[in-house]
Design a protein around this motif. Structure first.
Motif: not given
Lengths: 237, 463
Positions: A131, A133, A149-155, A158, B266, B274
């Protein structure tokens, strides 16, 4: 690119390092296109002097070893060194603080000026995997904990959303005479950090803190890559 | 997968294993529930004592049943679950609902039993909902496997996926008795020994009966698949999630700062964002937002108008709109002119619309009706809230004009809320909601709903 990164990781593991040094961490990130500060790794005072001429004053001098994750706390950083004499003084002080047994090197770095500090990081979530940050950097990271946070892979979307979704997102806008931050550079850096994690399961965590926004462009001024414990039952992928 | 989900949600035949003649027992309630829901398929009951229950013949064992019954509802104790699943699998049943509790949710012995059950499910070739579930509901087949007394469940377009039995139980009863909207599917996941939220979300995503999806989850069984499936489904249909319980992820022995900051759920927060799923923070929004979407469309944006019988509301509800990221924009000139026609000259008509003076001049229905038509026609407005003032003395108008105007502008939601005499408010709600106009008893509620719908709209591709 992949091979250069793999070489760094392999060498670090061979030496039993738990983390990459700042210099190594930044080589890995730079290989993925994260903008980093100009810097030269040196091991002596005379090398430091030569490096500072190349980097151009004012410079920053830091202790740089795989064991020194928290340089500030140990006083291994001297910033805004405007002259050779200041550099020499700082070199002596830092060497002394580092101790007799210090076998690390030193980093002569350009002084990146800008009053906006942000942070990019990576954490392997046990459920979601790597993830990425984004948040406020420097001392505000811990004080305000204004991060997302965002989960990889990020577009790309995102990454854009991340930049908007911290409370302090206005720091990236044109404020107090400073230009708006270049969001494409930041988006690319966020996506790149996710990709580093996906490509290299042996990397457990990443801190890039701070990235300083110089003019409109973010530059990574410090970075730390933490390696997974090879004894542990595989890093969560 | 779609085929077996059809056997859950549109079974042509069903058997109840552990059917009971004792009123109030799950094995009895489930049979009555199927009948009360109006289920038209074949119903087979199994109980070793045989005889007859609720007018159905009772078979003494699974072996005696015909082959290939679409679905089985098992109300036997937990310890019998593995062998029952195997026996049903051998008979060709592909969809099984396991009501019993006493598995991993209880203790270590229960965990071991659940592991044994999971092995039995794999061998059986069947898919299983539960264990520890109240069951599920499918109104297009007038069907339920719930053992909570339900009666005739109204059909609608909202579907639920919940890690609680409440939406096949008490919360569904609340919806049926107080909220006047219909549902398409509802599914209590139980312990998710086999089917989980992703399976249901995927099915609802392609299900023509389902127009909007509401989830209550305390855990996500397969987070990466959830992210993938939710991302896809939320592009087609509004998807909402109330996530219960703080996440225990993160905050391990963190060398780097990022690890310590990954606490407090978080990462889950980010993943939900997402996935394009709209986050709910209140339990009651699971039905208040659902009600809005059952009969009315998703608003195109966040621009709101409201008709208010009180100056205080025009002020403080505008404040609330601001805090909810809703705009209360200026109206078009022609709208203001039209509003002014019925208004006393000393009131300058604008958004929000202070309707009190107009009511005094031209009467309730004309004042509210013309103003509602005017703001609905306004190009700056995406949705309208009507605040009714209802007391015996000031009069209670016929409400049909609201229904008619709501139908005239199908792309713009109209919600009603009240201030006044409770009995009239309740009566108005009971009249309007079955006709497709959602009503909210507290004045802030319709705005909270609109705020959530507007952020949901932002997640969806522009159409």
């Amino acid at each position: 690119m992949a091979t250069r990164v793999e070489r760094i990781l392999k060498a670090a593991r061979a030496k039993g390092q738990k983390t990459l040094s700042e210099y190594e961490s930044k080589r890995v990130l730079a290989a993925y296109g994260v903008p980093i500060s100009r810097e030269v790794l040196v091991s002596s005072q005379s090398e430091a002097k030569a490096a500072a001429k190349k980097v151009k004053y004012p410079v920053v001098l830091k202790g740089c070893s795989a064991d020194e994750a928290h340089k500030t706390e140990k006083g291994l950083i001297a910033v805004n060194l405007a002259s050779q004499s200041a550099l020499v003084d700082a070199f002596k002080t830092i060497s002394k603080r580092a101790g007799k047994n210090y076998d690390g090197a030193f980093l002569v770095q350009e002084m990146v000026s800008g009053s906006r500090e942000i942070m990019i990081g990576m954490h392997r979530d046990p459920s979601f995997g790597p993830a990425v940050m984004f948040g406020l950097g420097g001392i505000f990271t811990e004080i305000l904990q204004d991060v997302t946070f965002r989960v990889a892979p990020l577009r790309k979307k995102d990454a854009r959303d991340m930049l908007r979704s911290i409370r302090g997102h206005k720091i990236l806008e044109a404020v107090r005479g400073m230009p708006a931050a270049d969001l494409d550079i930041l988006c690319h850096a966020l996506m790149a950090v996710g990709q580093v994690a996906l490509d290299h399961p042996e990397i457990e965590e990443i801190d890039i803190n701070p990235l300083i926004i110089r003019g409109s462009k973010a530059v990574a001024v410090d970075a730390l890559i933490v390696l997974a414990d090879p004894e542990a039952d595989g890093a969560s992928s | 997968m779609a085929d077996v989900m059809e056997k859950f949600f549109a079974p042509k035949s069903v058997c109840v294993i552990g059917a009971s003649s004792t009123a109030g027992k799950p094995g009895n309630v489930v049979v009555k529930n199927m009948r009360d829901a109006g289920y038209k398929g074949k119903v087979y009951l199994v109980n070793p004592r045989g005889g007859e229950i609720e007018g159905y013949k009772v078979y003494k064992s699974i072996d005696e049943l015909p082959d290939n019954i679409d679905q089985a509802v098992v109300t036997l104790p937990a310890s019998l679950a593995p062998e029952t699943v195997r026996a049903l699998g051998a008979k060709g049943t592909k969809a099984i609902v396991l009501a019993a509790s006493g598995f991993s949710e209880v203790d270590h012995a229960g965990e071991a039993l659940q592991d044994e059950l999971i092995a039995a499910i794999r061998e059986s070739g069947a898919r299983v909902l539960g264990p520890n579930t109240t069951g599920h509901v499918s109104t297009s087949s007038s069907y339920t496997s719930s053992f909570f007394p339900l009666g005739d469940i109204p059909r609608g377009s909202v579907s639920y996926i919940t890690q609680t039995g409440n939406f096949c139980g008490i919360s569904l009863r609340h919806i049926m008795s107080a909220e006047n909207f219909g549902i398409a599917r509802s599914c209590g996941l139980g312990n998710k020994a086999d089917l989980d939220e992703c399976d249901l979300l995927e099915y609802y995503g392609s299900d023509d009966e389902t127009k909007s999806i509401f989830m209550y989850l305390e855990s996500i069984k397969n987070p990466k698949r959830f992210l993938r499936v939710a991302r896809r489904v939320s592009q087609k249909k509004p998807v909402f999630l109330l996530k219960g319980g703080a996440s225990d992820a993160g905050a391990a022995a963190a060398v780097a700062h990022t690890g310590s900051l990954a606490a407090d759920g978080r990462v889950v927060d980010g993943a939900i964002e997402q996935a394009g799923v709209t986050r709910l923070r209140k339990y009651s929004h699971l039905f208040q937002v659902a009600k809005a979407l059952d009969t009315q469309s998703l608003p195109r944006g966040n621009r709101v108008s409201f008709l208010s019988p009180s100056g205080a509301f025009t002020v403080c509800l505008t404040d609330i709109c601001r805090s909810l990221d809703l705009e209360v924009p200026d109206l078009e000139d022609k709208t203001c002119k039209r509003l002014q026609e019925y208004a006393p000259p000393f009131i300058r008509m604008r958004n929000p619309v202070d309707i009190f003076g107009s009511v005094g001049l031209v009467g309730y229905e004309k004042a509210y009706g013309d103003a509602l038509d005017a703001v609905l026609a306004d190009r700056n407005i995406d949705a309208v809230v009507v605040i009714m003032m209802l007391t015996t003395e000031t009069g209670v108008p016929k409400m049909d004009f609201i229904v008619d105007l709501s139908k005239k502008y199908p792309n713009k939601p109209v919600y009603v809320t009240f201030m006044g005499e409770h009995k009239h408010n309740v009566a108005a709600k009971e009249y309007l909601e079955p006709k497709g106009v959602p009503c909210y008893m507290l004045v802030e509620e319709p705005f909270e709903v609109l705020s959530l719908l507007a952020s949901c709209r932002k997640n969806m591709p522009v159409r």
